[in-house]
Write a protein that holds these residues in place. Structure first.
Motif, mmCIF file in Angstrom:
data_model
loop_
_atom_site.group_PDB
_atom_site.id
_atom_site.type_symbol
_atom_site.label_atom_id
_atom_site.label_comp_id
_atom_site.label_asym_id
_atom_site.label_seq_id
_atom_site.Cartn_x
_atom_site.Cartn_y
_atom_site.Cartn_z
ATOM 1 N N GLY A 12 0.809 -1.216 0.000
ATOM 2 C CA GLY A 12 0.000 0.000 0.000
ATOM 3 C C GLY A 12 0.840 1.263 0.000
ATOM 4 N N ASP A 16 0.477 4.241 -2.949
ATOM 5 C CA ASP A 16 0.196 5.652 -2.692
ATOM 6 C C ASP A 16 1.074 6.587 -3.516
ATOM 7 N N PRO A 20 -4.150 8.060 -7.896
ATOM 8 C CA PRO A 20 -5.140 7.433 -7.012
ATOM 9 C C PRO A 20 -6.133 6.522 -7.732
ATOM 10 N N ALA A 23 -4.388 3.407 -8.505
ATOM 11 C CA ALA A 23 -4.152 2.665 -7.262
ATOM 12 C C ALA A 23 -5.401 1.904 -6.828
ATOM 13 N N ARG A 27 -5.667 -2.096 -6.367
ATOM 14 C CA ARG A 27 -6.094 -2.684 -5.090
ATOM 15 C C ARG A 27 -7.166 -3.749 -5.320
ATOM 16 N N ARG A 34 -8.400 -0.612 0.842
ATOM 17 C CA ARG A 34 -7.829 0.686 1.221
ATOM 18 C C ARG A 34 -7.770 0.754 2.745
ATOM 19 N N SER A 224 6.399 1.990 5.404
ATOM 20 C CA SER A 224 4.942 2.106 5.488
ATOM 21 C C SER A 224 4.495 2.682 6.821
ATOM 22 N N GLU A 238 9.600 8.910 -0.116
ATOM 23 C CA GLU A 238 8.564 8.848 -1.146
ATOM 24 C C GLU A 238 9.047 9.497 -2.440
ATOM 25 N N ARG A 242 9.197 7.463 -5.976
ATOM 26 C CA ARG A 242 8.054 7.758 -6.855
ATOM 27 C C ARG A 242 8.382 7.603 -8.351
#
Length: 281
Positions: A12, A16, A20, A23, A27, A34, A224, A238, A242
């Motif tokens: 997760g 992120d 979104p 994502a 998921r 989520r 996380s 991050e 990314r």
């Protein structure tokens, strides 16, 4: 789908970092719900049972928060070899850059724990002399447990410049989270020395840790929980990950499914895991 809650949270964390909408689609594909909002204090309380042994750099980032509650959490993660850091926490030593005011000590730590006694060799010889007299690793660790304030590190740096400290002492101090980078460099760059420092988890930045520390499963579990245990530094990790995640995984559902399957047994770094999952898919 990852095989436990903390592994699911690790995937997760990477999700992120992408769009979104993509994502949410991923998921659903890998069966990862989520995450629900959680209370910060409760999240911190669970940290000692959720995370592997923390690398030296992560311990430093936690200390740099200068947070009373977080220091109490860190206390439970420290081992018998971390006596110096326990002294620092009990004395409210600040670690954040530029901070000089003491950190309030958690009432439970303040009331239930006594400061570790001064080692007899340090009381008898003085700090620098005790360090110079440390000809075994056990003696070096014992003497080095009294090095935990900024002025101590300055004294050590000056003493080492005057006459190099014993190898055991330099090794013991170099792998410490709070060892100043300039002093670590002063201690030397021998290949074996550099390996020990790297093995302890000393990194220059959260981005380097995020990309190059392994195994990926453990690193991602720590990352996380970054917003919980080192919120002032997690954005750097991050930002480092990314571009890699977007380039190699993006919204590609199959690539994420492969990553989730590989996570539990993959021995490489997070960067290698991301690239491998993307290549396989």
């Amino acid at each position: 789908m990852p095989d436990d809650i903390t592994a699911g949270r690790a995937v997760g964390f990477l999700l992120d970092l992408i769009d979104p909408a993509d994502a949410d689609r991923v998921r659903a594909r890998v069966g990862l719900p989520r995450p629900a909002p959680e209370d910060l204090r409760e999240a911190r309380r669970r940290v000692p049972w959720e995370l592997p042994r923390l690398p030296s750099a992560v311990v430093l980032w936690m200390l740099q928060e200068d947070d009373t509650e977080l220091n109490a959490v860190l206390w439970r993660l420290l081992t018998e070899r971390d006596t110096a850091l326990r002294r620092a926490i009990l004395e409210g030593v600040p670690f954040g850059p530029g901070r000089v005011l003491p950190v309030e000590v958690d009432p439970v730590l303040r009331d239930d724990y006594e400061r570790p006694p001064v080692p007899g060799r340090v009381a008898r010889l003085g700090l620098v002399a005790a360090l110079r007299d440390s000809t075994t690793m056990a003696a070096a660790r014992q003497s080095a447990s009294m090095v935990y304030r900024h002025e101590h590190w300055r004294t050590i740096a000056a003493a080492d410049r005057e006459n190099s400290l014993p190898g055991y002492v330099r090794w013991t101090l170099a792998v410490r989270p709070d060892c100043p980078p300039s002093l670590r460099a002063q201690f030397g760059t021998h290949r074996k020395f550099a390996f020990r420092v790297r093995q302890a988890g000393v990194t220059t930045s959260p981005a380097e840790y995020a990309l190059d520390h392994g195994p990926a499963r453990d690193a991602l579990k720590v990352l996380s929980r970054g917003h919980v245990i080192f919120p002032n530094r997690i954005a750097e990790a991050e930002d480092g990950l990314r571009p890699l995640v977007r380039d190699h995984l993006g919204g590609h559902e199959e690539a994420w499914a492969v990553l989730a399957q590989l996570l539990g047994t993959f021995h490489g770094t997070t960067a290698e895991l991301v690239m491998t999952a993307g290549a396989i898919a």
